[in-house]
Enzyme design. Sequence first.
Site, short mmCIF file in Angstrom:
data_model
loop_
_atom_site.label_atom_id
_atom_site.label_comp_id
_atom_site.label_asym_id
_atom_site.label_seq_id
_atom_site.Cartn_x
_atom_site.Cartn_y
_atom_site.Cartn_z
N LYS A 1 0.84 -1.20 0.00
CA LYS A 1 0.00 0.00 0.00
C LYS A 1 0.87 1.25 0.00
CE LYS A 1 -3.46 2.43 2.69
NZ LYS A 1 -4.42 2.42 3.79
N GLU B 1 10.41 -4.71 4.53
CA GLU B 1 10.42 -6.12 4.12
C GLU B 1 10.16 -6.26 2.63
OE1 GLU B 1 8.90 -4.85 6.72
OE2 GLU B 1 8.90 -6.21 8.44
N GLY C 1 -4.92 -1.68 4.84
CA GLY C 1 -4.15 -2.85 4.37
C GLY C 1 -4.86 -4.16 4.66
N ARG C 2 -5.41 -4.30 5.87
CA ARG C 2 -6.04 -5.57 6.25
C ARG C 2 -7.42 -5.73 5.65
NH1 ARG C 2 -4.95 -2.13 10.25
NH2 ARG C 2 -6.61 -1.26 11.53
N GLU D 1 -5.16 -6.21 14.68
CA GLU D 1 -4.61 -4.90 14.27
C GLU D 1 -5.74 -3.85 14.33
OE1 GLU D 1 -2.80 -3.96 10.26
OE2 GLU D 1 -0.95 -4.43 11.33
N HIS E 1 -6.45 -32.87 18.14
CA HIS E 1 -5.37 -33.71 18.65
C HIS E 1 -4.22 -32.88 19.22
CE1 HIS E 1 -7.18 -37.43 17.15
NE2 HIS E 1 -7.65 -36.65 16.19
N LYS F 1 9.14 -0.64 14.35
CA LYS F 1 9.77 -0.34 13.05
C LYS F 1 10.86 0.71 13.22
CE LYS F 1 5.66 -0.92 10.13
NZ LYS F 1 4.70 -0.20 9.29
O1 F6P Z 1 3.05 -2.67 9.75
C1 F6P Z 1 1.70 -2.94 9.62
C2 F6P Z 1 1.23 -2.66 8.22
O2 F6P Z 1 1.18 -1.29 8.01
C3 F6P Z 1 -0.11 -3.31 7.95
O3 F6P Z 1 -1.17 -2.58 8.40
C4 F6P Z 1 -0.04 -3.50 6.48
O4 F6P Z 1 -1.00 -4.41 6.01
C5 F6P Z 1 1.38 -3.97 6.31
O5 F6P Z 1 2.10 -3.23 7.26
C6 F6P Z 1 1.98 -3.83 4.95
O6 F6P Z 1 1.98 -2.48 4.54
P1 F6P Z 1 2.18 -2.10 3.03
O7 F6P Z 1 1.08 -2.72 2.23
O8 F6P Z 1 2.14 -0.61 2.99
O9 F6P Z 1 3.51 -2.64 2.58
#
Ligand code: F6P
Length: 563
Positions: free
Chosen positions: A213, A219, A281-282, A367, A398, A526
């Site tokens: 987003k 990452e 995002g979620r 979240e 189990h 972060k």
């Molecule tokens: O760190 C949490 C977050 O901001 C989530 O809310 C989001 O889904 C995820 O990181 C990934 O963010 P992006 O889509 O901006 O890479």
Amino acid sequence: MTDAPVDPTSTAAWSRLTALVVDFEPDLRRWFDEDAGRVERLTYTAGDLYVDLSKALLDEPVLAALLDLADEVGVTGRRDAMFRGEHINVTEDRAVLHTALRLPADAAPGERPSVDGQDVVADVHDVLRRVYDFADRVRSGAWTGVTGTRIRTVVNIGIGGSDLGPVMAFEALAPYRQVGLECRFISNIDPTDAATTLAGLDPASTLFIVSSKTFGTLETLTNARLCKAWLLDGLRSSDPALDERSAVAKHFVAVSTALDKVADFGIDPDNAFGFWDWVGGRYSLDSAIGTSLVVAIGPERFSELLAGFHEIDEHFRTTEPARNVPLLMGLLNIWYTDFLGAETHAVLPYAQLLHRFPAYLQQLTMESNGKSVRWDGSPVTTDTGEIFWGEPGTNGQHAFYQLIHQGTRLVPADFIAVANPAYPLRDTQDGQDVDVHELLLANFLAQTRALAFGKTADEVRAEGTEEAVVPARVFTGNRPTTSILAPELSPSVLGQLVALYEHITFTQGAVWGIDSFDQWGVELGKQLAQQVGPALSGDAEALAEQDPSTPALIAYYQEHRRR
Ligand code: F6P
């Protein structure tokens, strides 16, 4: 909608619930014995979902008070504000319009929210058309890699909401995938993720979708660079004169709200699919973030998924509170969390294809509702978000069901199953033909029954059990479950399930008065990772800024790290 939230604990309904809980002695055996109408009264439908709340720890006075609570805090008003596109995400000053992602292109004027005067439905369908066209070209082989080779593997690079939804749905809809076209997912900054996901792939037939987003997530950008290097190195090994720009253009597309950053990364803006800051995002699976899924299952199936979401949106938007399933399930969770002391909530799919659904729900619910202040900045007055977790049945049986059946904690659990299996396998047992799906469903039914009704000491004794072990074999019962059934795990049903939990989450957040659409709690870690990074690499100044524990941990790392 920036009015101060109503403090739920100040309402008359809250006082009633507080009084009711004092004498609340759940007795599902008696409730079922004495009330022939309980199942019918507490069973609901929403779209294709059949939802049985009869085994919940709920009686009529509690249910009535919960509905009054929703009324007093104004849940439906806030719901309507969301659907209208008001800025209910106040800490980020944004509209919350994931429901607009699944509105049909021809939605009536009164149902088309606009943001800053812009018809968002038209925008949504413009992007959808581009995503569908791209997916069709990959699926048909019209889109090839730079060497002219057909794309065989699509790798989505993203994390959190830019990963969990696509992965969960890709797994859930396995029977609908195009044969011969594989999807893989890289999310973790752990280099193992990229290394193992890329292992065995041919760069010439691999296409990457960078999903982020913000297009600023460490990452995702790191993994995207690793994949770019892997691609170019691989292609260069058979073509030393490779044109890098053309290679990236044919092997990288992006999904983001930050299209300028996509261009800076070197991805052709023609190969970028946008979405908007009013999609959290979620809540973004049904935006262009679902592009890898569209490639896997095709535009037609993806449209069915969107239609499923929309069906539950309409149910939530228009159904009276007393029959409104997400609203009722959200209120029930308030009862469990704030009055009966439940701290967790299990989601137990009796559908192997939903094996990533609990992980997906963890981000959606935790979240969203893991907050200690309300949307006006004041502290919350109650406990908020439960810890969601789960595994598919029967595997969980189990492993951890022992605690749910006989432990000291209250664990409300949602059991999810479908009538028709994706793979209708049969077995032969003692010469009898057995439908294996029925073995699964027998467990689904048996577990909710055992949890609700238990087994008394007298029943244990009647089985001839030695007295000394009777206590260990008693099941108290009165352990609450919700059963959710659907005809089959179709794309539409998956959309319905996700939308159901989105609106359950919304309802809880509205009662608690919190902003369920921000996520400031992920920021501090972060920032500190940026600060500690140099210390890890030996920067003395950065090391001096750490707390006393961190340098000791770094010393261990440096001593053991092989260079
Ligand atoms: O760190 C949490 C977050 O901001 C989530 O809310 C989001 O889904 C995820 O990181 C990934 O963010 P992006 O889509 O901006 O890479």
